[in-house]
Enzyme design. Sequence first.
Site, PDB file in Angstrom:
ATOM      1  N   ASP A 123      -7.886   4.220  -3.527  1.00 21.70           N
ATOM      2  CA  ASP A 123      -7.309   3.137  -2.722  1.00 21.70           C
ATOM      3  C   ASP A 123      -6.703   2.085  -3.639  1.00 21.70           C
ATOM      4  O   ASP A 123      -7.196   0.970  -3.747  1.00 21.70           O
ATOM      5  CB  ASP A 123      -8.408   2.536  -1.841  1.00 21.70           C
ATOM      6  CG  ASP A 123      -7.865   1.733  -0.678  1.00 21.70           C
ATOM      7  OD1 ASP A 123      -6.636   1.675  -0.514  1.00 21.70           O
ATOM      8  OD2 ASP A 123      -8.678   1.156   0.064  1.00 21.70           O
TER       9      ASP A 123
ATOM     10  N   CYS B 218       0.794  -1.231   0.000  1.00 21.26           N
ATOM     11  CA  CYS B 218       0.000   0.000   0.000  1.00 21.26           C
ATOM     12  C   CYS B 218       0.822   1.276   0.000  1.00 21.26           C
ATOM     13  O   CYS B 218       0.471   2.231  -0.698  1.00 21.26           O
ATOM     14  CB  CYS B 218      -0.996  -0.003   1.155  1.00 21.26           C
ATOM     15  SG  CYS B 218      -0.251   0.025   2.806  1.00 21.26           S
TER      16      CYS B 218
ATOM     17  N   HIS C  11      -2.750   1.058   7.011  1.00 24.20           N
ATOM     18  CA  HIS C  11      -3.023   1.051   5.571  1.00 24.20           C
ATOM     19  C   HIS C  11      -2.968   2.452   4.992  1.00 24.20           C
ATOM     20  O   HIS C  11      -3.586   3.388   5.517  1.00 24.20           O
ATOM     21  CB  HIS C  11      -4.387   0.427   5.285  1.00 24.20           C
ATOM     22  CG  HIS C  11      -4.774   0.487   3.844  1.00 24.20           C
ATOM     23  ND1 HIS C  11      -3.981  -0.042   2.841  1.00 24.20           N
ATOM     24  CD2 HIS C  11      -5.851   1.052   3.222  1.00 24.20           C
ATOM     25  CE1 HIS C  11      -4.556   0.176   1.673  1.00 24.20           C
ATOM     26  NE2 HIS C  11      -5.687   0.835   1.873  1.00 24.20           N
TER      27      HIS C  11
END
Length: 261
Positions: free
Chosen positions: A122, A72, A107
């Site tokens: 995302d 991420c 995250h």
Amino acid sequence: MWNIESLDLDAYLARIGQERVAPSADALHRLHRAHVLAIPFENIDVILGTHPGIALDAIQTKLVGRQRGGYCYEHALLFGAALEQLGYDVVRRVARVQPHKAGPRTHALLKVGVDGQEFLADVGFGAGQLYPTPLKDGVVVDQAGWDHRLTLEGDLWTLSKQTTDGWVPQHASNDEPVRPIDYEVYHHYVSTHPKSPFTGRPVVMRVADGVVRRLVGDTLTTEYADGRTAERHVPPTDLPDVLASLDVVLNDEEVDRLRHV
């Protein structure tokens, strides 16, 4: 603060097969989808002990130059820098994974403003989000065949996925300011802590319309939006071919080291 000027935007756009266009909500959707389809989610360098870190130049060398994937922090920092260079309003965020359980706040994702609207972008949540999600309470977005819903409670936005057990929270985030050092600390935990899900086994995830593929350890799972699933055991001899099928192509030295690990 985020060193976005070090990104070679043209090289990045070539990597994901897109051209420079003026910022718009439609263009953001195209960029988001193209990034997720082109660049894998994977932790192989963590497993090999050779992760180059999350400075933007290191991310660019790996994900753009070497055409590898990442997790991420790499995805969010790369995508965020590209969007800012293109003229989007970008805010870096951190989300708590599985907030209904004892999930960590580790995250990385983005809030993006364009055309008078705000979206959660995302691109680095495994095989979850193919499109940005409008930042609106109760909005539901079809993500490659799986419905995802965004809800607001207080200042906390929770993204949930529709499953046979109902809506299952995926992560929760707010506008608490994030600095580069925060991402460095979270990355250090995720890439080194023995309890991190990314330090003990390969994790590679790919999403496309109607299908998600996940390699976790030595198990390759293929999940379809119509509810079908298939699993196969991946012996070490098959690992390079399976990784290549997931768009993670390693050199001979990396293959040998991964088999040894």
